[in-house]
Write an enzyme that holds these catalytic residues in place. Sequence first.
Site, PDB file in Angstrom:
ATOM      1  N   GLU A   1      34.561  45.626  36.168  1.00  0.00           N
ATOM      2  CA  GLU A   1      35.174  44.552  36.949  1.00  0.00           C
ATOM      3  C   GLU A   1      36.695  44.546  36.821  1.00  0.00           C
ATOM      4  O   GLU A   1      37.343  43.543  37.093  1.00  0.00           O
ATOM      5  CB  GLU A   1      34.615  43.193  36.513  1.00  0.00           C
ATOM      6  CG  GLU A   1      34.971  42.767  35.103  1.00  0.00           C
ATOM      7  CD  GLU A   1      33.990  43.247  34.050  1.00  0.00           C
ATOM      8  OE1 GLU A   1      33.878  42.608  33.001  1.00  0.00           O
ATOM      9  OE2 GLU A   1      33.326  44.286  34.267  1.00  0.00           O
TER      10      GLU A   1
ATOM     11  N   ASP B   1      41.205  41.416  36.143  1.00  0.00           N
ATOM     12  CA  ASP B   1      39.873  41.443  35.551  1.00  0.00           C
ATOM     13  C   ASP B   1      39.130  40.172  35.944  1.00  0.00           C
ATOM     14  O   ASP B   1      39.614  39.056  35.711  1.00  0.00           O
ATOM     15  CB  ASP B   1      39.965  41.542  34.028  1.00  0.00           C
ATOM     16  CG  ASP B   1      38.610  41.801  33.389  1.00  0.00           C
ATOM     17  OD1 ASP B   1      38.237  42.979  33.250  1.00  0.00           O
ATOM     18  OD2 ASP B   1      37.927  40.818  33.032  1.00  0.00           O
TER      19      ASP B   1
END
Length: 215
Positions: free
Chosen positions: A101, A58
């Site tokens: 993301e 992430d």
Amino acid sequence: MSHFYERTRERSELKLTRLATVDPLTGLANRARLIDVFLWEQAQARRNGTPLSLLMLDLDRFKRINDEYGHEAGDAVLVAFARMLQQRLREIDLISRFGGEEFLVLLNNTDGKRAVAVAEVLRQSLEQLDIEYQGKILKLTVSIGVAEYGPDGLDLDTLSRVADKRLYQAKASGRNCVRGPIAESGVEREGALLNNAAKEFQSGSDSRSAINSDS
């Protein structure tokens, strides 16, 4: 005429199949493709006893990129990150964009210890990467959670939950770090040991040939 029609139909089917399994922005696999590949790898692991690991990545503070530079900059960052992952990993490793993301990587024939070393190489690579966007250099870091097939679970949902839990631990530890099976045994508390694991991954006889010498 029938030959032309058949070729056109085949191309259309291939295009639809690709659209159904590929993230349109990054060109990486999507969730559907990840699930299909995992089921195949799971069968291989059960049959042959080969190791298998999962990385959950992430990007840290990604929202700041969108807020400060706009969503086009955010898209450019995601594409650059995807390209870096493809350059650093083997072709047999499945890289998927899980959403926003967040990315998942399925590491074929890789146990938890080596998966942590792979994750550390990826973390360092992004930390050193300069992402150019409209004359500006954007810098970003990533937090990574690692789970190993077997000790951490036998299905994708369980492994994802374990990797997500360790990813949360990485975020809580200040971001830009790796948490995995080694971390829980106390090894990762010593940064030098983790760096050594990364160096072993890069220089070992079975190191991934896709890791560039200039990274």
